[in-house]
Design a protein around this motif. Structure first.
Motif, PDB file in Angstrom:
ATOM      1  N   UNK A 170       0.781  -1.488   0.002  1.00 56.58           N
ATOM      2  CA  UNK A 170       0.003   0.020   0.333  1.00 56.58           C
ATOM      3  C   UNK A 170       0.671   1.072   0.015  1.00 56.58           C
ATOM      4  N   UNK A 171       2.208   0.902  -0.157  1.00 55.25           N
ATOM      5  CA  UNK A 171       3.146   2.573   0.048  1.00 55.25           C
ATOM      6  C   UNK A 171       2.633   2.934  -0.979  1.00 55.25           C
ATOM      7  N   UNK A 172       2.626   2.941  -2.331  1.00 55.26           N
ATOM      8  CA  UNK A 172       2.684   4.096  -3.317  1.00 55.26           C
ATOM      9  C   UNK A 172       1.056   4.362  -3.568  1.00 55.26           C
ATOM     10  N   UNK A 173       0.261   3.750  -3.570  1.00 57.42           N
ATOM     11  CA  UNK A 173      -1.441   4.513  -3.117  1.00 57.42           C
ATOM     12  C   UNK A 173      -1.738   5.710  -1.966  1.00 57.42           C
ATOM     13  N   UNK A 174      -0.473   5.242  -1.060  1.00 56.99           N
ATOM     14  CA  UNK A 174      -0.937   6.035   0.937  1.00 56.99           C
ATOM     15  C   UNK A 174       0.253   6.804   0.059  1.00 56.99           C
ATOM     16  N   UNK A 175       0.981   7.181  -0.441  1.00 54.18           N
ATOM     17  CA  UNK A 175       1.901   8.358  -0.763  1.00 54.18           C
ATOM     18  C   UNK A 175       1.234   9.058  -1.278  1.00 54.18           C
ATOM     19  N   UNK A 176       0.050   8.406  -2.703  1.00 56.79           N
ATOM     20  CA  UNK A 176      -0.691   9.494  -2.751  1.00 56.79           C
ATOM     21  C   UNK A 176      -1.966  10.631  -2.078  1.00 56.79           C
ATOM     22  N   UNK A 177      -1.689  10.210  -1.325  1.00 55.31           N
ATOM     23  CA  UNK A 177      -2.732  10.118  -0.336  1.00 55.31           C
ATOM     24  C   UNK A 177      -2.608  11.215   1.160  1.00 55.31           C
ATOM     25  N   UNK A 178      -1.609  12.545   0.553  1.00 53.08           N
ATOM     26  CA  UNK A 178      -1.396  13.994   1.824  1.00 53.08           C
ATOM     27  C   UNK A 178      -3.209  14.407   2.453  1.00 53.08           C
ATOM     28  N   UNK A 179      -3.719  14.162   2.065  1.00 50.61           N
ATOM     29  CA  UNK A 179      -4.774  15.115   2.757  1.00 50.61           C
ATOM     30  C   UNK A 179      -5.773  14.285   3.456  1.00 50.61           C
ATOM     31  N   UNK A 180      -5.409  13.028   3.970  1.00 54.15           N
ATOM     32  CA  UNK A 180      -6.452  12.051   4.456  1.00 54.15           C
ATOM     33  C   UNK A 180      -5.271  11.726   6.495  1.00 54.15           C
ATOM     34  N   UNK A 181      -5.140  12.684   6.770  1.00 46.25           N
ATOM     35  CA  UNK A 181      -4.242  12.372   7.407  1.00 46.25           C
ATOM     36  C   UNK A 181      -4.859  13.483   8.621  1.00 46.25           C
ATOM     37  N   UNK A 182      -5.045  13.206   9.601  1.00 48.07           N
ATOM     38  CA  UNK A 182      -5.837  14.550  10.954  1.00 48.07           C
ATOM     39  C   UNK A 182      -5.358  15.377  11.337  1.00 48.07           C
ATOM     40  N   UNK A 183      -3.751  15.840  10.904  1.00 44.67           N
ATOM     41  CA  UNK A 183      -3.252  17.139  10.876  1.00 44.67           C
ATOM     42  C   UNK A 183      -4.010  17.504  11.888  1.00 44.67           C
ATOM     43  N   UNK A 184      -3.624  18.611  11.746  1.00 48.07           N
ATOM     44  CA  UNK A 184      -4.105  19.516  13.381  1.00 48.07           C
ATOM     45  C   UNK A 184      -5.642  18.804  14.836  1.00 48.07           C
ATOM     46  N   UNK A 185      -6.299  18.279  13.574  1.00 43.33           N
ATOM     47  CA  UNK A 185      -7.571  17.970  14.081  1.00 43.33           C
ATOM     48  C   UNK A 185      -6.986  16.122  14.987  1.00 43.33           C
ATOM     49  N   UNK A 186      -5.706  16.311  14.868  1.00 40.87           N
ATOM     50  CA  UNK A 186      -6.283  14.983  16.481  1.00 40.87           C
ATOM     51  C   UNK A 186      -6.090  15.586  17.751  1.00 40.87           C
ATOM     52  N   UNK A 187      -6.333  16.668  17.536  1.00 44.74           N
ATOM     53  CA  UNK A 187      -6.989  17.837  19.043  1.00 44.74           C
ATOM     54  C   UNK A 187      -8.237  18.051  18.524  1.00 44.74           C
ATOM     55  N   UNK A 188      -9.619  17.993  19.541  1.00 44.37           N
ATOM     56  CA  UNK A 188     -10.870  17.935  19.338  1.00 44.37           C
ATOM     57  C   UNK A 188     -10.687  19.743  19.174  1.00 44.37           C
ATOM     58  N   UNK A 189     -10.990  20.171  17.859  1.00 44.80           N
ATOM     59  CA  UNK A 189     -11.816  21.742  17.620  1.00 44.80           C
ATOM     60  C   UNK A 189     -10.073  22.569  18.007  1.00 44.80           C
ATOM     61  N   UNK A 190      -9.497  22.184  16.872  1.00 46.06           N
ATOM     62  CA  UNK A 190      -7.617  22.827  16.743  1.00 46.06           C
ATOM     63  C   UNK A 190      -8.093  24.549  17.206  1.00 46.06           C
ATOM     64  N   UNK A 191      -9.186  25.045  16.497  1.00 49.43           N
ATOM     65  CA  UNK A 191      -9.513  26.413  15.857  1.00 49.43           C
ATOM     66  C   UNK A 191     -10.071  26.806  16.606  1.00 49.43           C
ATOM     67  N   UNK A 192     -10.648  26.720  17.565  1.00 47.15           N
ATOM     68  CA  UNK A 192     -12.237  27.116  18.154  1.00 47.15           C
ATOM     69  C   UNK A 192     -12.243  28.809  18.776  1.00 47.15           C
TER      70      UNK A 192
END
Length: 435
Positions: A375-397
């Motif tokens: 799954x390495x290549x197909x996962x590499x092509x999905x930079x949009x699929x990570x939590x990013x700042x949303x690993x925390x609840x409502x980080x920009x409230x």
């Protein structure tokens, strides 16, 4: 004792090559790593049900007749007799995922992007389309049928847990599971039972697969790995597994001292210690090889086992880990836009090579089957699929803070990681056909 490693001279040829992973991973604060690893407690349910270097090519021809075969599976008949799921592109699809963040109670909080306030939900509407065949949507009833009365275990690092929780959510759309075991150690060892099919699904925390002592805030700032011994926390239960899904890689980027028996073989990124510097590629290869050899030794006696190794999943840090925008893309990379190269390519390559070698080693044993879930290549092509700042609840409230933690390693649930389990089901269907 002879060293298990190849000629180490090559590691000194390119200092930049060695320092690149350090810059990406080693400098991440321990607090962030621990946040990634923490799993919230789930209510404990009665334990009465608890029983004491080649790219993957998978057949997609029509499977042995099973209940609940869908039209999407019938369409697979239109493809050629084999399908290379590693080559393809992400295509937009209006039909969304099977589950969402509010209907599945097993998602680790840090990957529950929807309930944490992520509003750009376009990442949910993409499907992986192989170049020369079709990948059917996940069929939970078919998956449960194929593992009826069996035990499937996910063993490895937090990516193993991420994939496990994706599978639980997918299966729960057809049959709700019961949590039947947890050890209380940050829920690193848990088991669920699907009463409808008497299926057990477990997760075992073992970030190195081999025996390891993880660094602690109050101890030395390096891990200890014993490369000739598997971790018995999972291996002791190996006799009860019908299928095992392995995931390993990211923890090998951290500082560590390596042992074989009582002998120190060397270390990785350990200034101040009088040990030979060893690249983590060789160490990872040795750990995977020890794992496969142990499984074959213990289960190659006729009772058989199905083994899957999920290949390395790339991270997508494009800025500082504590700055907004560390992985801010909202769409997949287009075909040809992002190449699989460098560390990601080397990690994936050595894992695929070890799968091929272990498969050849296990051919003489009846019932031993091994596959790389590449799954390495197909996962590499999905930079949009990570939590990013949303690993925390409502980080920009309260506005955009100057510093915000980002998770650009794990995957939102639902999200691209669900595709891993779609391909896993195709592997199982292939095996069911006896191929």
């Amino acid at each position: 004792m002879a060293s298990p490693f190849k000629d180490q001279s090559h590691h000194s040829l390119s200092l930049a090559k060695k320092l690149l992973p350090y810059a990406i991973y080693v400098l991440l604060p321990i607090a962030v790593i621990r946040l990634y690893l923490y799993t919230p407690s789930l209510p404990l349910i009665s334990t009465d049900h608890l029983p004491h270097s080649r790219e993957i090519t998978i057949s997609t021809s029509s499977p042995t007749p099973l209940p609940h075969i869908s039209s999407s599976q019938e369409k697979a008949k239109e493809t050629t007799s084999s399908c290379d799921y590693t080559r393809g592109k992400w295509v937009h699809e209006k039909l969304g995922p099977l589950y969402n963040g509010t209907t599945c109670g097993t998602i680790k909080e840090g990957q529950n992007c929807i309930t944490h306030g992520r509003t750009d939900l376009g990442y949910l509407y993409w499907r992986w389309k192989p170049s020369k065949c079709q990948l059917p949507r996940f069929e939970p009833s078919t998956f449960l049928h194929l593992i009826s009365n069996k035990h499937i275990a996910f063993v490895g690092d937090s990516m193993a847990r991420n994939q496990l929780e994706s599978l639980l959510c997918l299966l729960a759309t057809a049959s709700p599971p019961n949590l039947v075991y947890t050890d209380g150690e940050e829920n690193k060892f848990r088991r669920w039972n699907f009463p409808s099919h008497n299926v057990n699904v477990s997760v075992y925390w073992s970030p190195f697969l081999v025996k390891g002592v993880e660094k602690s805030p109050n101890g030395p700032n390096y891990n200890k790995l014993y490369l000739d011994q598997v971790n018995e926390k999972w291996a002791a239960d190996l006799g009860g597994f019908d299928m095992i899904v392995l995931s390993v890689g990211h923890w090998f980027l951290h500082p560590a001292v390596y042992f074989e028996g009582d002998d120190v073989l060397g270390c990785h990124f350990c200034p101040g210690l009088n040990h030979t510097e060893i690249e983590f590629y060789d160490v990872l290869r040795k750990a995977v090889r020890t794992t496969f050899n142990t499984i074959i030794e213990r289960r190659g006696n006729g009772n058989g086992i199905d083994v899957v190794l999920t290949t390395f999943s790339p991270a997508h840090f494009e800025g500082e880990w504590d700055k907004n925008g560390a992985c801010s893309k909202t769409k997949p990379y287009k075909e040809g836009e992002k190449q699989l190269e460098g560390m990601d390519a080397e990690m994936r390559q050595l894992e695929v090579e070890e799968v091929e070698a272990a498969r050849a080693n296990g051919e003489k044993f009846v019932g031993f089957r091994l596959e790389a879930l590449d799954v390495t290549k197909l996962s590499l092509m999905r930079p949009d699929g990570h939590p990013g700042p949303y690993m925390n609840k409502f980080p920009f409230t309260d506005g955009v803070p100057e510093r915000v933690q980002n998770d650009c390693v794990h995957w939102c649930l639902p999200g691209p990681i669900d595709t891993w389990n779609e391909i896993l089901l195709e592997v199982m269907k292939k095996w069911n056909q006896g191929k």
